[in-house]
Design a protein around this motif. Sequence first.
Motif, PDB file in Angstrom:
ATOM      1  N   ALA A 271      -5.399  36.403 -58.152  1.00  0.00           N
ATOM      2  CA  ALA A 271      -6.682  37.012 -57.804  1.00  0.00           C
ATOM      3  C   ALA A 271      -7.039  38.086 -58.828  1.00  0.00           C
ATOM      4  CB  ALA A 271      -6.604  37.616 -56.413  1.00  0.00           C
ATOM      5  N   GLU A 272      -8.170  37.929 -59.464  1.00  0.00           N
ATOM      6  CA  GLU A 272      -8.608  38.889 -60.474  1.00  0.00           C
ATOM      7  C   GLU A 272      -8.841  40.257 -59.834  1.00  0.00           C
ATOM      8  OE1 GLU A 272     -12.620  39.155 -62.976  1.00  0.00           O
ATOM      9  OE2 GLU A 272     -11.360  37.462 -63.599  1.00  0.00           O
ATOM     10  N   GLY A 273      -8.391  41.314 -60.501  1.00  0.00           N
ATOM     11  CA  GLY A 273      -8.582  42.667 -59.998  1.00  0.00           C
ATOM     12  C   GLY A 273      -7.459  43.161 -59.115  1.00  0.00           C
ATOM     13  N   TRP A 274      -6.543  42.277 -58.762  1.00  0.00           N
ATOM     14  CA  TRP A 274      -5.426  42.639 -57.890  1.00  0.00           C
ATOM     15  C   TRP A 274      -4.110  42.499 -58.645  1.00  0.00           C
ATOM     16  CZ3 TRP A 274      -6.288  44.363 -52.929  1.00  0.00           C
ATOM     17  CH2 TRP A 274      -7.559  44.121 -52.388  1.00  0.00           C
ATOM     18  N   PHE A 275      -3.181  43.391 -58.355  1.00  0.00           N
ATOM     19  CA  PHE A 275      -1.810  43.168 -58.801  1.00  0.00           C
ATOM     20  C   PHE A 275      -1.168  42.201 -57.818  1.00  0.00           C
ATOM     21  CE2 PHE A 275       2.691  43.978 -58.071  1.00  0.00           C
ATOM     22  CZ  PHE A 275       3.202  43.719 -59.338  1.00  0.00           C
ATOM     23  N   THR A 276      -0.715  41.059 -58.339  1.00  0.00           N
ATOM     24  CA  THR A 276      -0.102  40.055 -57.465  1.00  0.00           C
ATOM     25  C   THR A 276       1.159  39.512 -58.123  1.00  0.00           C
ATOM     26  OG1 THR A 276      -1.566  38.380 -58.429  1.00  0.00           O
ATOM     27  CG2 THR A 276      -2.234  39.350 -56.336  1.00  0.00           C
ATOM     28  N   GLY A 277       2.140  40.354 -58.240  1.00  0.00           N
ATOM     29  CA  GLY A 277       3.443  39.907 -58.723  1.00  0.00           C
ATOM     30  C   GLY A 277       3.521  39.859 -60.233  1.00  0.00           C
ATOM     31  N   PRO A 278       4.438  39.059 -60.781  1.00  0.00           N
ATOM     32  CA  PRO A 278       5.303  38.121 -60.050  1.00  0.00           C
ATOM     33  C   PRO A 278       6.400  38.827 -59.247  1.00  0.00           C
ATOM     34  CG  PRO A 278       5.941  38.192 -62.344  1.00  0.00           C
ATOM     35  CD  PRO A 278       4.708  39.039 -62.226  1.00  0.00           C
ATOM     36  N   VAL A 279       6.757  38.236 -58.125  1.00  0.00           N
ATOM     37  CA  VAL A 279       7.853  38.706 -57.288  1.00  0.00           C
ATOM     38  C   VAL A 279       8.818  37.547 -57.096  1.00  0.00           C
ATOM     39  CG1 VAL A 279       8.519  39.644 -55.059  1.00  0.00           C
ATOM     40  CG2 VAL A 279       6.367  40.356 -56.102  1.00  0.00           C
ATOM     41  N   GLU A 280      10.078  37.754 -57.450  1.00  0.00           N
ATOM     42  CA  GLU A 280      11.057  36.676 -57.374  1.00  0.00           C
ATOM     43  C   GLU A 280      11.141  36.111 -55.950  1.00  0.00           C
ATOM     44  OE1 GLU A 280      15.781  35.753 -58.346  1.00  0.00           O
ATOM     45  OE2 GLU A 280      14.979  37.789 -58.537  1.00  0.00           O
ATOM     46  N   GLY A 281      11.046  34.809 -55.856  1.00  0.00           N
ATOM     47  CA  GLY A 281      11.175  34.153 -54.564  1.00  0.00           C
ATOM     48  C   GLY A 281       9.857  33.956 -53.838  1.00  0.00           C
ATOM     49  N   TYR A 282       8.713  34.355 -54.475  1.00  0.00           N
ATOM     50  CA  TYR A 282       7.412  34.214 -53.825  1.00  0.00           C
ATOM     51  C   TYR A 282       6.408  33.585 -54.782  1.00  0.00           C
ATOM     52  CZ  TYR A 282       9.109  37.218 -50.073  1.00  0.00           C
ATOM     53  OH  TYR A 282       9.825  37.739 -49.022  1.00  0.00           O
ATOM     54  N   LYS A 283       5.413  32.903 -54.209  1.00  0.00           N
ATOM     55  CA  LYS A 283       4.318  32.328 -54.979  1.00  0.00           C
ATOM     56  C   LYS A 283       2.992  32.924 -54.512  1.00  0.00           C
ATOM     57  CE  LYS A 283       6.280  27.741 -56.014  1.00  0.00           C
ATOM     58  NZ  LYS A 283       6.114  26.278 -55.800  1.00  0.00           N
ATOM     59  N   TYR A 284       2.103  33.178 -55.493  1.00  0.00           N
ATOM     60  CA  TYR A 284       0.749  33.644 -55.207  1.00  0.00           C
ATOM     61  C   TYR A 284      -0.239  32.562 -55.662  1.00  0.00           C
ATOM     62  CZ  TYR A 284       2.580  38.462 -54.801  1.00  0.00           C
ATOM     63  OH  TYR A 284       3.259  39.595 -54.430  1.00  0.00           O
ATOM     64  N   ALA A 285      -1.333  32.410 -54.927  1.00  0.00           N
ATOM     65  CA  ALA A 285      -2.365  31.453 -55.335  1.00  0.00           C
ATOM     66  C   ALA A 285      -3.686  31.840 -54.688  1.00  0.00           C
ATOM     67  CB  ALA A 285      -1.981  30.031 -54.945  1.00  0.00           C
ATOM     68  N   VAL A 286      -4.785  31.533 -55.391  1.00  0.00           N
ATOM     69  CA  VAL A 286      -6.121  31.634 -54.809  1.00  0.00           C
ATOM     70  C   VAL A 286      -6.567  30.211 -54.506  1.00  0.00           C
ATOM     71  CG1 VAL A 286      -8.515  32.277 -55.175  1.00  0.00           C
ATOM     72  CG2 VAL A 286      -6.675  33.763 -56.014  1.00  0.00           C
ATOM     73  N   ASN A 287      -6.763  29.915 -53.233  1.00  0.00           N
ATOM     74  CA  ASN A 287      -7.047  28.544 -52.803  1.00  0.00           C
ATOM     75  C   ASN A 287      -8.391  28.468 -52.093  1.00  0.00           C
ATOM     76  OD1 ASN A 287      -4.580  27.525 -53.722  1.00  0.00           O
ATOM     77  ND2 ASN A 287      -3.537  28.216 -51.868  1.00  0.00           N
ATOM     78  N   PRO A 288      -9.050  27.305 -52.170  1.00  0.00           N
ATOM     79  CA  PRO A 288     -10.312  27.135 -51.418  1.00  0.00           C
ATOM     80  C   PRO A 288     -10.054  27.037 -49.926  1.00  0.00           C
ATOM     81  CG  PRO A 288      -9.673  25.094 -52.496  1.00  0.00           C
ATOM     82  CD  PRO A 288      -8.716  26.137 -52.986  1.00  0.00           C
ATOM     83  N   SER A 289     -10.983  27.561 -49.146  1.00  0.00           N
ATOM     84  CA  SER A 289     -10.906  27.462 -47.688  1.00  0.00           C
ATOM     85  C   SER A 289     -12.325  27.453 -47.148  1.00  0.00           C
ATOM     86  CB  SER A 289     -10.135  28.639 -47.106  1.00  0.00           C
ATOM     87  OG  SER A 289     -10.152  28.605 -45.701  1.00  0.00           O
ATOM     88  N   ASP A 290     -12.689  26.366 -46.477  1.00  0.00           N
ATOM     89  CA  ASP A 290     -14.070  26.206 -46.007  1.00  0.00           C
ATOM     90  C   ASP A 290     -15.015  26.366 -47.201  1.00  0.00           C
ATOM     91  OD1 ASP A 290     -13.115  25.797 -43.442  1.00  0.00           O
ATOM     92  OD2 ASP A 290     -13.178  27.947 -42.968  1.00  0.00           O
ATOM     93  N   ASN A 291     -15.912  27.368 -47.152  1.00  0.00           N
ATOM     94  CA  ASN A 291     -16.890  27.547 -48.220  1.00  0.00           C
ATOM     95  C   ASN A 291     -16.537  28.695 -49.154  1.00  0.00           C
ATOM     96  OD1 ASN A 291     -18.549  25.443 -47.242  1.00  0.00           O
ATOM     97  ND2 ASN A 291     -19.404  26.848 -45.695  1.00  0.00           N
TER      98      ASN A 291
END
Length: 762
Positions: A271-291
């Motif tokens: 996610a742009e603008g956010w610190f999102t890891g990397p953290v060992e043992g975890y995955k981050y993703a921006v995914n579509p949901s509805d609209n």
Amino acid sequence: MRHFAFLFVMISTSLCINAQTSQQQKNMIAFAKLYGYVKYFHPSDEAAALDWDRFAIYGAGKVLHAKSDAELSSTLQNLFRPFAPSVQIGKNPVFKKSLIIPADKNYYKPAFWFHTGVGFSDNPIYSSVRLNRPQTAKKGRPSGFAPFTQAIEALALRGKEIKMSGRMKVDVSESGTGHFWLRVDRADNKMGFFYNMDDKPAIKNEWQSYEFTGKVDSDAQQIYFGGFLQGEGTIWADDVKLFERDKEGDAWRPVDIKNGGFETAGQSSHAEGWFTGPVEGYKYAVNPSDNNKILEITNDNSAAQPDPSSVTITTAVDYKASPKPGEVITAALGPNIEAVVPIVLYCTTEHTFPAGNAGNLAMLKKEMDAFFNENRNATSLALRLGDVVIAWNIFKHFFPYWNNASQSSDAILEKAVAKSFTDPTPLAFKETLLQMTEPLNDGHVWVGLNNDASNAYTLPIQFDWVENKVIVDKVFDKNAGDVQPGDIVDKIDGQSAAAVYKDKMSLISGSPQWKSYRAMSNFAAGSQNSPVKLTLLRGDKTIELPLNRDLPVGQYGTAVNNLRKKSGKVTDGIYYLDLNTLSKDTIDSWIHDLAGAKGIICDLRGYPNSNHNLINHLLKTGEDTKWMFVAKTAHPDQQKIEFKDFGWNMQPQQPAIKGKVIFITDGRAISYAESYMGFVKDFKLATIIGQPTAGTNGNVNPFTLPGGYTISWTGMLVKNHDGSAHHIKGIIPDIPLQRTLKGVAEGRDEFYEKAVQLIQAE
């Protein structure tokens, strides 16, 4: 009228649960005892794979409702049967060995638990394995905390109210919680408002909205906010927003933040603008949901899969008292109830015998998960009782110093269960855990609670217990007001200072000298910026001094060290070494000067800075003594214990220190410091002056409890090098000393003065 009747039933049930009955006490004692026997000593595959923390809470909730011994027996049998079908429970249970002996034993091997200490931490000294059963290490195990974070400048928001909101959905059927959080950072590294939903985390697998408000301090510098996944599972987050207003009643106004809806993905789909890891043992993703798009955080199941190369099977153990196939224990769970628990089962490569009912086990796990999701923190009686059951069994079967405890294990359990019924808050239950562990007399015992800020701040003052009085020892901040070293503290917030000191000691585990030090260290602790009034006696004057707690407890030790005497040459031929702060490298660089010195004063009133290499230059001969011992057992109740022994195997090193050496120590010296001092004392490497050390040594083996609690304790037995007892006694100085009120008031270090005197007298 029907509605009133229903309300009366609900209230009556609640009161009944919180007003403990003798039957409920009996139920909990029986459950606690059986829990430990089966968890740690019954080797079925189903039991080994069970989530025992959740089962403790679920089981506590179940047995509370048994209204007779017969009903209790039935409840326990139903609880344990899905994963321990061969365990028999009742008034006079009849056990048939045919339950655990297969028709053709030729294809089977014995399985039993073998504990070296007890293995639930990352410390390799402690382990728990099942003979002839696979042990699978996981790689990439989640660290337990995967955050997403953003920060904004706080200048424009100073003095205002702030609100954070967001939506979250959670899938944590295995374990874990979802959280939003917000923190205000003030000037001088001080923390302002902080909240992270720890008391009410997101646990539902459906979209829900969350919001909370706080105040931005007048000296705020930065505001951090975001969310996180705690533990294992998956969270989805969306619509993160901030608002501000001048005062209550005003309309909320939006605060600009970046990408609060996670519509824009940056590199690697983060996610742009956010610190999102990397953290060992975890995955981050921006995914579509509805609209729209949402942020997803999940523990990396692919990384957590078993590594085939790490699968090990223990086929033999170094233990003379290994139990034999068919061996059982018969344990009294209460006056009218016993349990027969097999501690050895037959097994093939696929499974232990007999196998439990898979359908019943699946149903149990589903009920456990559902119950846990409704009883996640210590406002729940079932969680409090479950935590007592978990902690007590660890101590019951594996604590190495029961001979030095002030209460029996049964007495400790009964008192902790009784008090758990009346604890109104998680903080009150923390005190129950403190009272539960105090009789162990183990100075390594600490009880922590996540995000407990009730005692996170203190005064910029070091207190001490001198001549049976609480006194001001040192002042860290010149702005602390009219307070001086040597002032006698008569009262704190209107209470007798001596009484407060004794009350604090009553919740601290360890020797008298360690309890005194700990009580003085947190004598004035409280919440941030909370007011405190000291009543001081100075000569014939009485001084009322209002102060605020503004020193983080975490900085207290640094403040103490900043006022310590500096290491180095103090006069011709005499060196002073503050072993609390002096590094190994500095000692190595000074060693030739130290070797030729007339005298050296080594100050170990505290904890060494990884500098025990000094011992090598004091030793005259090598040593290979064994003085640390980890219990080995496959039997409950600490029966048939053998030991694995350890030592340091220290060797002399040149150049040798030949001058007069004085070690100063006191009750602050604990654990590693006492290993250090043990060599000095037992090999007569120096003259020791001061006061006894803490009397607590050995590697800790901490564990966590549901509800956010952590308990540390000593997992091994440590003795002096000659085999005599060290625990509680500590290292006894060759020359005992006591501080005086006069010396403190004059700013003198009487122990240091004595050390100089002894060297100059040579």
